[in-house]
Design a protein around this motif. Sequence first.
Motif, PDB file in Angstrom:
ATOM      1  N   UNK A 422      39.877  16.783  36.117  1.00 18.50           N
ATOM      2  CA  UNK A 422      39.728  15.932  37.367  1.00 18.50           C
ATOM      3  C   UNK A 422      38.026  15.733  37.856  1.00 18.50           C
ATOM      4  N   UNK A 423      37.422  16.285  36.929  1.00 19.58           N
ATOM      5  CA  UNK A 423      36.089  15.709  36.892  1.00 19.58           C
ATOM      6  C   UNK A 423      35.188  17.271  37.441  1.00 19.58           C
ATOM      7  N   UNK A 424      35.849  18.106  37.599  1.00 23.14           N
ATOM      8  CA  UNK A 424      35.171  19.401  38.416  1.00 23.14           C
ATOM      9  C   UNK A 424      34.771  20.368  37.097  1.00 23.14           C
ATOM     10  N   UNK A 425      33.736  20.019  36.598  1.00 21.03           N
ATOM     11  CA  UNK A 425      33.224  20.657  35.444  1.00 21.03           C
ATOM     12  C   UNK A 425      31.642  20.553  35.322  1.00 21.03           C
ATOM     13  N   UNK A 426      30.874  21.601  34.562  1.00 20.93           N
ATOM     14  CA  UNK A 426      29.473  21.528  34.583  1.00 20.93           C
ATOM     15  C   UNK A 426      29.026  21.891  35.982  1.00 20.93           C
ATOM     16  N   UNK A 427      27.927  21.078  36.294  1.00 18.05           N
ATOM     17  CA  UNK A 427      27.319  21.410  37.451  1.00 18.05           C
ATOM     18  C   UNK A 427      27.894  20.794  38.672  1.00 18.05           C
ATOM     19  N   UNK A 428      29.147  21.018  39.068  1.00 18.56           N
ATOM     20  CA  UNK A 428      29.817  20.692  40.335  1.00 18.56           C
ATOM     21  C   UNK A 428      30.231  21.729  41.079  1.00 18.56           C
ATOM     22  N   UNK A 429      30.837  21.491  42.156  1.00 16.11           N
ATOM     23  CA  UNK A 429      31.364  22.364  43.306  1.00 16.11           C
ATOM     24  C   UNK A 429      32.177  23.268  42.738  1.00 16.11           C
ATOM     25  N   UNK A 430      31.741  24.627  42.827  1.00 18.65           N
ATOM     26  CA  UNK A 430      32.515  25.820  42.308  1.00 18.65           C
ATOM     27  C   UNK A 430      33.508  25.742  43.181  1.00 18.65           C
ATOM     28  N   UNK A 431      33.585  25.620  44.731  1.00 19.65           N
ATOM     29  CA  UNK A 431      34.858  25.708  45.205  1.00 19.65           C
ATOM     30  C   UNK A 431      35.842  24.746  44.926  1.00 19.65           C
ATOM     31  N   UNK A 432      35.758  23.440  44.702  1.00 19.96           N
ATOM     32  CA  UNK A 432      36.626  22.657  44.337  1.00 19.96           C
ATOM     33  C   UNK A 432      37.068  22.867  42.946  1.00 19.96           C
ATOM     34  N   UNK A 433      36.372  23.499  41.992  1.00 20.26           N
ATOM     35  CA  UNK A 433      37.101  24.247  40.793  1.00 20.26           C
ATOM     36  C   UNK A 433      37.798  25.212  41.058  1.00 20.26           C
ATOM     37  N   UNK A 434      37.614  26.094  42.195  1.00 19.42           N
ATOM     38  CA  UNK A 434      38.563  27.075  42.311  1.00 19.42           C
ATOM     39  C   UNK A 434      39.886  26.433  42.875  1.00 19.42           C
ATOM     40  N   UNK A 435      39.476  25.749  43.736  1.00 18.22           N
ATOM     41  CA  UNK A 435      40.881  25.076  44.350  1.00 18.22           C
ATOM     42  C   UNK A 435      41.855  24.521  43.283  1.00 18.22           C
ATOM     43  N   UNK A 436      41.295  23.897  42.395  1.00 20.52           N
ATOM     44  CA  UNK A 436      42.281  23.088  41.200  1.00 20.52           C
ATOM     45  C   UNK A 436      42.689  24.239  40.337  1.00 20.52           C
ATOM     46  N   UNK A 437      41.752  25.207  39.951  1.00 25.43           N
ATOM     47  CA  UNK A 437      42.316  26.311  39.077  1.00 25.43           C
ATOM     48  C   UNK A 437      43.585  27.077  39.823  1.00 25.43           C
ATOM     49  N   UNK A 438      43.581  27.399  41.129  1.00 23.80           N
ATOM     50  CA  UNK A 438      44.591  28.018  41.887  1.00 23.80           C
ATOM     51  C   UNK A 438      45.699  27.224  41.856  1.00 23.80           C
ATOM     52  N   UNK A 439      45.755  25.750  42.051  1.00 27.62           N
ATOM     53  CA  UNK A 439      46.865  24.976  42.012  1.00 27.62           C
ATOM     54  C   UNK A 439      47.256  24.954  40.499  1.00 27.62           C
ATOM     55  N   UNK A 440      46.667  25.223  39.601  1.00 27.84           N
ATOM     56  CA  UNK A 440      47.125  25.125  38.064  1.00 27.84           C
ATOM     57  C   UNK A 440      47.919  26.411  38.041  1.00 27.84           C
ATOM     58  N   UNK A 441      47.551  27.640  38.492  1.00 29.09           N
ATOM     59  CA  UNK A 441      48.174  28.909  38.302  1.00 29.09           C
ATOM     60  C   UNK A 441      49.564  28.829  39.284  1.00 29.09           C
ATOM     61  N   UNK A 442      49.368  28.293  40.367  1.00 28.67           N
ATOM     62  CA  UNK A 442      50.491  28.398  41.034  1.00 28.67           C
ATOM     63  C   UNK A 442      51.768  27.363  40.625  1.00 28.67           C
TER      64      UNK A 442
END
Length: 467
Positions: A422-442
């Motif tokens: 979804x484009x959250x890689x490299x030098x992007x928002x850490x908060x958004x990455x965590x949001x998407x990571x937690x969605x994946x885990x759940x």
Amino acid sequence: MLKQKRQLFEYLFIGADLIVVSVAWLIAYWLRFKTGLVPVDKGVPEFTQYVSMLLFIWLIWAFVFRRMGLYRPMRGVRRTRELWVLVNANALSILFLISMTYLFREKSIQFSRLVFMYFWLLSTMLTVVERSALRFFLRELRRKGYNLRYMLIVGAGQVAADMVSRVRLHQELGIQLLGCLSRDGADRRGPGGIPVVGQYSDLRGFLTRTDIDQVVVALPLEDHQILPEIMDELKDSILDIKVIPDIYQFASIGGAIEEFEGLPVISLQGCPLDGINLFAKRGLDIAIATASLVALSPLLGFIALLVKLTSRGPVLFKQERVSFDGSSFSIIKFRTMVSDAEASGPGWTKPGDARVTLLGRLLRSTSLDELPQLFNVLKGDMSIVGPRPERPVYIEEFRKRIPRYMLRHKVPAGITGWAQVHGWRGDTSIDKRIEYDLYYIENWSLLLDLKIVIMTLLKGLRNRNAY
């Protein structure tokens, strides 16, 4: 009244199930002995022999389906769960049927093994289709205002509001909200706009004068001291009673109710990736990593040669990262920076960073520098899909600043992930990455993993945020 409705729908489902398995049994006989798909060497048995088995089939299927809870009310139960139970119930029933047929061997009655195989496949497929059709029919009835259940909520706080919003979201459940009870019972609108119909002490009187099917006890945390009184009022009731404790606000991922020696235990931090799920994910990782390494071996060799020829230093770059359960490992990449890039300490790469080689810039922008991580996958350090692994030095900083950051270590780190596609890689928002990571885990499943792999291939490996 509620009991009568339940019995009516139970008879409906039992009748539909038995008709479907009967049809499946007769079709199985026809496929084996009348179509010529498989040659019949020992003659065609009497049709009446197979018809006589229907009584035993009805008894076995009705018994197993009932024991596995397929005739209990299933409003609010995910359809996938019901279908999974159906598959298991059909498998268990066919085993009982095969075992029982050995009783007839002494009477020289033989049953074809192919018939049993056809029957198993057909009964599973047809009961799944039949149940799906019945559920669709009932959902449409409820949407039109028929076959409703009337619900009272005891509580008027945030938990009650969340329950109201979920009930309204799923109109196909056919649940009509009558209102809620609160501590003060003031004449006002309750959570989600439903009416406050009285105080907690009015519960018994409201149940006597109103036709209610379900009571949901959703007390706010500050009112939990009166829970024993509420349950005492409901102890002689035949209504459906559900309790929602006001502690799910503390749940992070995978919250669930478990049982320990008969004692219900509420798990606040769990993960779907355990047991057979973790084994299945590992199997998928090995299959994809092995196939990828074989297919990409010429490209890997060519890139290694280019790295060696264009700059001094090792071909591969190793760095400490953190993965599953907080364990550390050495991630492997093609080297994209000069060999002494971190002589003055770790740091993020910046646009135009002089430490990145010309070839390295190309490898980073196409993500080809990450291909050696397939070896990390084979070793078990990483997975194909999961949150990207981070360096320990940055984890200490992020865990203090970002709530629930450490939960991303509940699953193995991955080469690609839900955040990355979804484009959250490299030098992007850490908060958004965590949001998407937690969605994946759940929401983890093998299908989600395959979807992410396909999205990665379709969107390409290009990383616009790489420097």
